[in-house]
Write a protein that holds these residues in place. Structure first.
Motif, PDB file in Angstrom:
ATOM      1  N   THR A 271       0.861  -1.183   0.000  1.00 44.95           N
ATOM      2  CA  THR A 271       0.000   0.000   0.000  1.00 44.95           C
ATOM      3  C   THR A 271       0.893   1.228   0.000  1.00 44.95           C
ATOM      4  O   THR A 271       1.992   1.210   0.551  1.00 44.95           O
ATOM      5  CB  THR A 271      -0.902   0.038   1.243  1.00 44.95           C
ATOM      6  OG1 THR A 271      -0.089  -0.005   2.404  1.00 44.95           O
ATOM      7  CG2 THR A 271      -1.870  -1.123   1.264  1.00 44.95           C
ATOM      8  N   PRO A 272       0.421   2.317  -0.576  1.00 48.56           N
ATOM      9  CA  PRO A 272       1.254   3.519  -0.613  1.00 48.56           C
ATOM     10  C   PRO A 272       1.353   4.162   0.776  1.00 48.56           C
ATOM     11  O   PRO A 272       0.457   4.042   1.586  1.00 48.56           O
ATOM     12  CB  PRO A 272       0.499   4.443  -1.582  1.00 48.56           C
ATOM     13  CG  PRO A 272      -0.908   3.953  -1.568  1.00 48.56           C
ATOM     14  CD  PRO A 272      -0.833   2.485  -1.273  1.00 48.56           C
ATOM     15  N   ALA A 273       2.446   4.828   1.044  1.00 41.07           N
ATOM     16  CA  ALA A 273       2.635   5.554   2.302  1.00 41.07           C
ATOM     17  C   ALA A 273       1.968   6.920   2.194  1.00 41.07           C
ATOM     18  O   ALA A 273       1.826   7.474   1.111  1.00 41.07           O
ATOM     19  CB  ALA A 273       4.125   5.715   2.576  1.00 41.07           C
ATOM     20  N   THR A 274       1.539   7.436   3.328  1.00 36.56           N
ATOM     21  CA  THR A 274       0.913   8.752   3.338  1.00 36.56           C
ATOM     22  C   THR A 274       1.191   9.433   4.669  1.00 36.56           C
ATOM     23  O   THR A 274       1.583   8.784   5.628  1.00 36.56           O
ATOM     24  CB  THR A 274      -0.610   8.655   3.111  1.00 36.56           C
ATOM     25  OG1 THR A 274      -1.133   9.967   2.944  1.00 36.56           O
ATOM     26  CG2 THR A 274      -1.305   7.981   4.270  1.00 36.56           C
ATOM     27  N   ASN A 275       0.992  10.726   4.705  1.00 35.92           N
ATOM     28  CA  ASN A 275       1.097  11.477   5.954  1.00 35.92           C
ATOM     29  C   ASN A 275      -0.311  11.772   6.441  1.00 35.92           C
ATOM     30  O   ASN A 275      -1.187  12.116   5.668  1.00 35.92           O
ATOM     31  CB  ASN A 275       1.845  12.803   5.738  1.00 35.92           C
ATOM     32  CG  ASN A 275       3.311  12.572   5.453  1.00 35.92           C
ATOM     33  OD1 ASN A 275       3.915  11.682   6.022  1.00 35.92           O
ATOM     34  ND2 ASN A 275       3.874  13.366   4.563  1.00 35.92           N
ATOM     35  N   VAL A 276      -0.524  11.650   7.746  1.00 35.56           N
ATOM     36  CA  VAL A 276      -1.816  11.922   8.354  1.00 35.56           C
ATOM     37  C   VAL A 276      -1.685  13.198   9.166  1.00 35.56           C
ATOM     38  O   VAL A 276      -0.722  13.384   9.900  1.00 35.56           O
ATOM     39  CB  VAL A 276      -2.263  10.754   9.262  1.00 35.56           C
ATOM     40  CG1 VAL A 276      -3.567  11.072   9.948  1.00 35.56           C
ATOM     41  CG2 VAL A 276      -2.371   9.479   8.438  1.00 35.56           C
ATOM     42  N   THR A 277      -2.652  14.078   9.008  1.00 42.13           N
ATOM     43  CA  THR A 277      -2.632  15.356   9.716  1.00 42.13           C
ATOM     44  C   THR A 277      -3.261  15.194  11.091  1.00 42.13           C
ATOM     45  O   THR A 277      -4.284  14.540  11.237  1.00 42.13           O
ATOM     46  CB  THR A 277      -3.418  16.417   8.923  1.00 42.13           C
ATOM     47  OG1 THR A 277      -2.831  16.545   7.624  1.00 42.13           O
ATOM     48  CG2 THR A 277      -3.399  17.757   9.631  1.00 42.13           C
TER      49      THR A 277
END
Length: 191
Positions: free
Chosen positions: A39-45
């Protein structure tokens, strides 16, 4: 059997034993291949909102006015809507002191929802005679669930809201003359 064929297995084993430490060193020093992400990595706010603390102040007291107690029990009711007080039973109202609902000012974050909790049990007014009880607390705020379970509302766009509280005073038969008083708790919380 060919003499060279006997020699070959010994040489292979000899070379294999000599090469074993080198092979182990290569295997132990090798870094594992990076696992491919499924799965792609992402940043969470992350965020937070801080609201202004709620403050409550009483602009006016709940006042049942002046009345005479008769030989039988009775009640005096003050409505939060501003309608005239009412009596029942052995109570006779005196017109010169009509009484008023309590006016309460709530301040906090503008346009934010809140819950008001009024007393769900009786409160005693004490004075020179037997205690009288307050019950059936009501407010002019819209919503349901009065009497300790909460009624909702929203703070005005200016950051404050004024509302009224009424109740019923239970008067004893032949209640002794004099001044009676009490305090009662209300709580307000943000929703």
């Amino acid at each position: 059997m060919n003499p060279s064929s006997r020699l070959a297995p010994r040489i292979d084993r000899k070379w294999a034993l000599a090469a074993l430490p080198l092979a182990l060193a290569v295997v132990l020093s090798a870094k594992p291949a990076a696992a491919q992400s499924t799965t792609p990595a992402t940043n969470v706010t992350a965020s937070a909102t801080v609201v202004t603390p709620l403050t409550i102040s009483s602009a006016s007291a709940l006042n049942f006015g002046t009345f005479a107690a008769g030989a039988t029990t009775g009640t005096v009711t003050i409505s939060p809507s501003g309608s005239p007080r009412a009596s029942s039973g052995g109570v006779t109202l005196v017109a010169t002191s009509a009484g008023t609902a309590s006016s309460v000012v709530l301040a906090g974050t503008p346009s934010t929802a809140f819950t008001l909790n009024l007393p769900s049990s009786t409160v005693s007014l004490t004075g020179p005679g037997s205690a009288m009880t307050l019950a059936n607390f009501t407010t002019n705020l819209s919503g349901t669930g009065l009497g300790g379970t909460g009624v909702g509302g929203a703070i005005g766009s200016s950051g404050s809201l004024t509302f009224a509280i009424g109740a019923t005073l239970n008067v004893n038969a032949s209640q002794a003359a004099g001044s009676y008083s009490a305090t009662f708790p209300i709580t307000v919380t943000y929703q």
